[in-house]
Design an enzyme around this catalytic site. Structure first.
Site, PDB file in Angstrom:
ATOM      1  N   SER A  24      26.638 108.707   0.080  1.00  0.00           N
ATOM      2  CA  SER A  24      27.928 108.034  -0.061  1.00  0.00           C
ATOM      3  C   SER A  24      27.973 106.750   0.760  1.00  0.00           C
ATOM      4  CB  SER A  24      29.063 108.969   0.371  1.00  0.00           C
ATOM      5  OG  SER A  24      28.827 109.475   1.673  1.00  0.00           O
ATOM      6  N   THR A 156      69.339  95.287 -22.965  1.00  0.00           N
ATOM      7  CA  THR A 156      68.947  96.686 -23.146  1.00  0.00           C
ATOM      8  C   THR A 156      68.198  96.687 -24.473  1.00  0.00           C
ATOM      9  OG1 THR A 156      70.969  97.260 -24.343  1.00  0.00           O
ATOM     10  CG2 THR A 156      71.008  97.594 -21.956  1.00  0.00           C
ATOM     11  N   HIS A 157      67.180  97.491 -24.584  1.00  0.00           N
ATOM     12  CA  HIS A 157      66.310  97.491 -25.774  1.00  0.00           C
ATOM     13  C   HIS A 157      65.696  96.106 -26.011  1.00  0.00           C
ATOM     14  CE1 HIS A 157      68.440 101.291 -26.861  1.00  0.00           C
ATOM     15  NE2 HIS A 157      69.477 100.631 -26.391  1.00  0.00           N
ATOM     16  N   SER A 278      43.661  77.191 -21.515  1.00  0.00           N
ATOM     17  CA  SER A 278      42.789  77.734 -22.541  1.00  0.00           C
ATOM     18  C   SER A 278      41.637  76.766 -22.753  1.00  0.00           C
ATOM     19  CB  SER A 278      43.579  77.910 -23.837  1.00  0.00           C
ATOM     20  OG  SER A 278      42.710  77.857 -24.950  1.00  0.00           O
ATOM     21  N   LYS A 284      48.018  75.099 -23.498  1.00  0.00           N
ATOM     22  CA  LYS A 284      48.344  76.454 -23.019  1.00  0.00           C
ATOM     23  C   LYS A 284      48.357  76.607 -21.515  1.00  0.00           C
ATOM     24  CE  LYS A 284      48.091  80.100 -25.191  1.00  0.00           C
ATOM     25  NZ  LYS A 284      47.600  81.367 -25.682  1.00  0.00           N
ATOM     26  N   GLU A 291      49.376  89.108 -16.158  1.00  0.00           N
ATOM     27  CA  GLU A 291      48.731  90.046 -17.087  1.00  0.00           C
ATOM     28  C   GLU A 291      47.790  91.011 -16.349  1.00  0.00           C
ATOM     29  OE1 GLU A 291      47.823  87.858 -21.126  1.00  0.00           O
ATOM     30  OE2 GLU A 291      47.576  86.480 -19.454  1.00  0.00           O
ATOM     31  N   TYR A 318      35.740 123.035   2.780  1.00  0.00           N
ATOM     32  CA  TYR A 318      35.117 121.817   2.261  1.00  0.00           C
ATOM     33  C   TYR A 318      34.123 122.112   1.144  1.00  0.00           C
ATOM     34  CZ  TYR A 318      32.376 117.499   2.066  1.00  0.00           C
ATOM     35  OH  TYR A 318      31.749 116.371   1.632  1.00  0.00           O
ATOM     36  N   GLN A 323      33.652 114.448  -1.609  1.00  0.00           N
ATOM     37  CA  GLN A 323      33.085 113.129  -1.328  1.00  0.00           C
ATOM     38  C   GLN A 323      33.507 112.122  -2.405  1.00  0.00           C
ATOM     39  OE1 GLN A 323      29.110 112.591   0.546  1.00  0.00           O
ATOM     40  NE2 GLN A 323      28.492 111.868  -1.492  1.00  0.00           N
ATOM     41  N   LYS A 326      36.629 109.026  -2.210  1.00  0.00           N
ATOM     42  CA  LYS A 326      36.736 107.730  -1.545  1.00  0.00           C
ATOM     43  C   LYS A 326      36.683 106.516  -2.468  1.00  0.00           C
ATOM     44  CE  LYS A 326      34.206 109.658   2.137  1.00  0.00           C
ATOM     45  NZ  LYS A 326      34.487 110.888   1.444  1.00  0.00           N
TER      46      LYS A 326
HETATM   47  N1  ARG Z   1      29.890 112.211   3.148  1.00  0.00           N
HETATM   48  C1  ARG Z   1      30.658 113.412   3.194  1.00  0.00           C
HETATM   49  C2  ARG Z   1      31.982 113.217   2.470  1.00  0.00           C
HETATM   50  O1  ARG Z   1      32.327 112.145   2.241  1.00  0.00           O
HETATM   51  C3  ARG Z   1      30.905 113.828   4.614  1.00  0.00           C
HETATM   52  C4  ARG Z   1      31.103 115.291   4.801  1.00  0.00           C
HETATM   53  C5  ARG Z   1      29.843 116.006   4.522  1.00  0.00           C
HETATM   54  N2  ARG Z   1      29.891 117.367   4.926  1.00  0.00           N
HETATM   55  C6  ARG Z   1      28.988 118.247   4.535  1.00  0.00           C
HETATM   56  N3  ARG Z   1      29.086 119.459   4.957  1.00  0.00           N
HETATM   57  N4  ARG Z   1      28.004 117.919   3.735  1.00  0.00           N
HETATM   58  O2  ARG Z   1      32.627 114.154   2.128  1.00  0.00           O
END
Ligand code: ARG
Length: 481
Positions: A24, A156-157, A278, A284, A291, A318, A323, A326
Site C-alpha cells: 500500500s 419550481t420545476h 472552444s 464560446k 461542469e 482487522y 487496506q 485509503k
Molecule cells: N497497510 C495496512 C493497512 O493499510 C496496515 C495494517 C496491516 N496490518 C496487518 N496485520 N497486516 O491496513
C-alpha cells in the site's frame, strides 16, 4: 527476497504479484506525518511508563524526525517490498539509529497504528474542508449583500414561479453549506478518539498509558474497546457521507451556474479564469469548472459506496480488506477540497446581469400569486376562490398577448368587479418580493437580515444589515425595514 520485517518464517519472499497486491506504500505514504507523530507520542509514553529507557526514546525521536525530514525533502526512498508506510518508516529508523528502533513497536501493532494514522489524516482533512466551507460561504454572503435587491425569477420545476432576490438565492446555498459544515463537525467529534494501544486486537500486557498518547495526539480520549478500535472505519464512512452530500450540493450549484451562464438565460457571466474557449467555435465560453464540479460527486460518492462495500460483512477485528479504505478516501477528500476551491473562485469572480434577471423574472405571469393574495387580503375572498379568479385573469392576459401589467382596470373588472386600480401596485416584481417579508422570505430586508446574521456567524464580528433602497432602479414597493 524474504520480507525483512515479518519474513522470518518464509523460505522465499512473496513473488512479484503478491508484492503488488499486498503493498500500500504507493498511496499510504501520504500518512507519513501522522505515522511519525503517532510513533513519537508512542515512544514518549513508553519511556514515561518505564517500558523504554530515556536514551532509547531520545534516539527514536530524533531518528523519526530525521525520517520525516527525508520524506519532506523527497530524499527518502520508499520500498514496495516493505509494504506500507509503517514498515518503511520503521525500517529507515533502524538504518539510522540501529537496534533501539526495534523497541518502538513494543505494545502496539500496525493495526492500531494504521487506525491512528488514518484518524489523524481524516481529522486534518475535515479541518481543511471546514475552513474551505467557511471561505466559500463568506464569498456567497458577500455576493448576497451586493444583491439583496436584485430581482431574478424563482423557479419550481425550472418554470418561472415567483420573483425572488438574487441575494436570497445565494443565501440558500449558504444554508446548504452550513449543514455540510455541521455534519463534518459532528463526524469530527465522533472520530476524535485514539485507537493507539489497542495493539493487534486485544490490548497489550505492557503497562501503557493510553490517555497520555491520546492527549499528545489531540484526541479527546482513548477508544474503549480494542477489537472495535482496530476494525472501525466509521470515521471515514461518516466523513465520506458528509462529503458526498456536500458534493451533491456543489453539483446542484454548478448546474445552476451552467444554466445561468448560458446565452438563453444570461443571468451571470463566469470569469475567463474558470471557463475555457472552444478550439473551433471562437465565440464560446464554456463553464468547464462548473461542469467538472458537477461531476465530482461521482467519484466522491463512489468512494463512500466502495468503502461501505469493503466493510460490509467483515468479521472483527482487522482484515486486510481494510487496506482498501485509503485510496478512495484520499481521492474523494482531494476532489471535494478542489471543488470547494474552484467554486469559491467562480463565485467571487462571477458578474451578475441584473437587467437580464429582472426581465426574465417578469415573464410567465410570475406575480399572479400576488393578485390572488391581494384578493384575499383586500376583498376577503377565500384563497381557493382567489386562485380561480386569478387563473381567469392570466387566461385573459394570455389571450390578449400581454403580461399582467399590460391589462387595464377594465380588463380586471371584466373578470371580477371587486378588482380595482390598487391591483396595479402589486403586479410589479419589486412589490412581489418586498411583500414576502416573512421570516426567511425573499424580501430585501429579510435577505439583508439573514446575510448579516451569516456574516456575524462566519466572522465573529457584529454586523449591521446592508441598507435597502439605495440602488433601486425600478422603484416599487418599500422594501420594508
Ligand atoms: N497497510 C495496512 C493497512 O493499510 C496496515 C495494517 C496491516 N496490518 C496487518 N496485520 N497486516 O491496513
Amino acid at each position: 527476497m524474504s520480507n525483512s520485517m515479518w519474513g522470518g518464517r518464509f523460505a522465499s519472499g512473496p513473488d512479484a504479484i503478491m508484492e503488488e497486491i499486498n503493498a500500500s506504500i504507493g498511496y499510504d505514504q501520504r500518512l507519513y506525518k501522522q505515522d511519525v507523530a503517532g510513533s513519537i507520542a508512542h515512544a514518549r509514553m513508553l519511556a514515561e511508563t518505564g517500558i523504554l529507557t530515556e536514551a532509547d526514546r531520545d534516539q527514536i525521536i530524533s531518528g523519526l524526525e530525521a525520517v520525516q525530514k527525508e520524506i519532506d525533502t523527497n530524499t527518502f526512498t520508499f520500498s514496495r517490498a516493505l509494504e506500507d508506510i509503517h514498515m518503511n518508516v520503521e525500517s529507515r529508523l533502524r538504518e539510522l539509529i540501529g537496534d533501539a528502533a526495534g523497541r518502538l513497536h513494543t505494545a502496539r501493532s500496525r493495526n492500531d497504528q494504521v487506525a491512528t494514522d488514518f484518524r489523524l489524516y481524516v481529522r486534518d482533512a475535515i479541518d481543511t474542508l471546514l475552513a474551505q466551507l467557511k471561505t466559500l460561504q463568506l464569498a456567497l454572503v458577500t455576493r448576497a449583500e451586493e444583491h439583496v435587491e436584485t430581482i431574478m425569477p424563482g423557479f419550481t420545476h425550472l418554470q418561472n414561479a415567483q420573483p425572488v432576490t438574487f441575494g436570497h438565492h445565494l443565501l440558500a446555498w449558504v444554508e446548504m453549506l452550513g449543514r455540510d459544515f455541521s455534519r463534518l463537525e459532528d463526524a469530527r467529534k465522533r472520530l476524535n478518539e485514539s485507537p493507539l494501544g489497542a495493539a493487534a486486537l486485544a490490548g497489550t500486557p505492557y503497562p501503557i498509558d493510553r490517555d497520555m498518547t491520546a492527549k499528545a495526539l489531540g484526541f479527546d480520549r482513548p477508544t474503549a474497546n480494542s477489537l472495535d478500535s482496530v476494525s472501525d472505519r466509521d470515521f471515514v464512512l461518516e466523513t465520506l457521507a458528509a462529503a458526498s452530500i456536500c458534493a451533491m450540493h456543489l453539483s446542484r450549484f454548478s448546474e445552476e451556474l451552467v444554466i445561468w451562464s448560458s446565452a438563453q438565460f444570461g443571468f451571470v457571466k463566469l470569469s475567463d479564469k474558470f471557463t475555457t474557449g472552444s478550439s473551433i467555435m471562437p465565440q464560446k465560453r464554456n463553464p468547464d469548472a462548473a461542469e467538472l464540479i458537477r461531476a465530482k460527486i461521482g467519484r466522491i460518492m463512489g468512494a463512500l459506496t466502495s468503502l461501505m462495500i469493503v466493510m460490509k460483512g467483515l468479521p472483527l477485528a482487522y482484515s486486510k480488506d481494510m487496506q482498501e479504505d485509503k485510496e478512495v478516501a484520499f481521492d474523494a477528500l482531494d476532489s471535494l477540497s478542489l471543488s470547494l476551491a474552484a467554486m469559491t473562485g467562480m463565485v467571487s469572480d462571477l458578474v451578475a446581469v441584473p437587467d437580464r434577471m429582472r426581465e426574465s423574472a417578469t415573464a410567465g405571469y410570475s406575480t399572479a400569486t400576488d393578485v390572488a393574495d391581494w384578493l384575499v387580503r383586500e376583498v376577503n375572498i377565500p384563497f381557493r376562490d382567489a386562485h380561480h379568479i386569478t387563473g381567469q385573469i392570466v387566461a385573459l392576459a394570455e389571450q390578449k398577448g400581454v403580461g399582467l401589467e399590460g391589462l387595464t382596470i377594465e380588463d380586471f373588472k371584466l373578470v371580477d368587479q371587486r378588482l380595482d386600480s390598487r391591483i396595479h401596485k402589486v403586479l410589479t416584481v419589486e412589490a412581489s418580493v418586498a411583500a414576502r417579508a416573512s421570516y426567511g422570505g425573499t424580501a430585501p430586508a429579510q435577505v439583508a437580515f439573514q446575510a448579516a446574521r451569516w456574516r456575524e456567524r462566519l466572522t465573529g464580528e457584529k454586523t449591521e444589515p446592508v441598507a435597502i433602497g439605495k440602488k433601486r432602479k425600478h422603484g416599487h414597493g418599500d422594501g420594508g425595514a
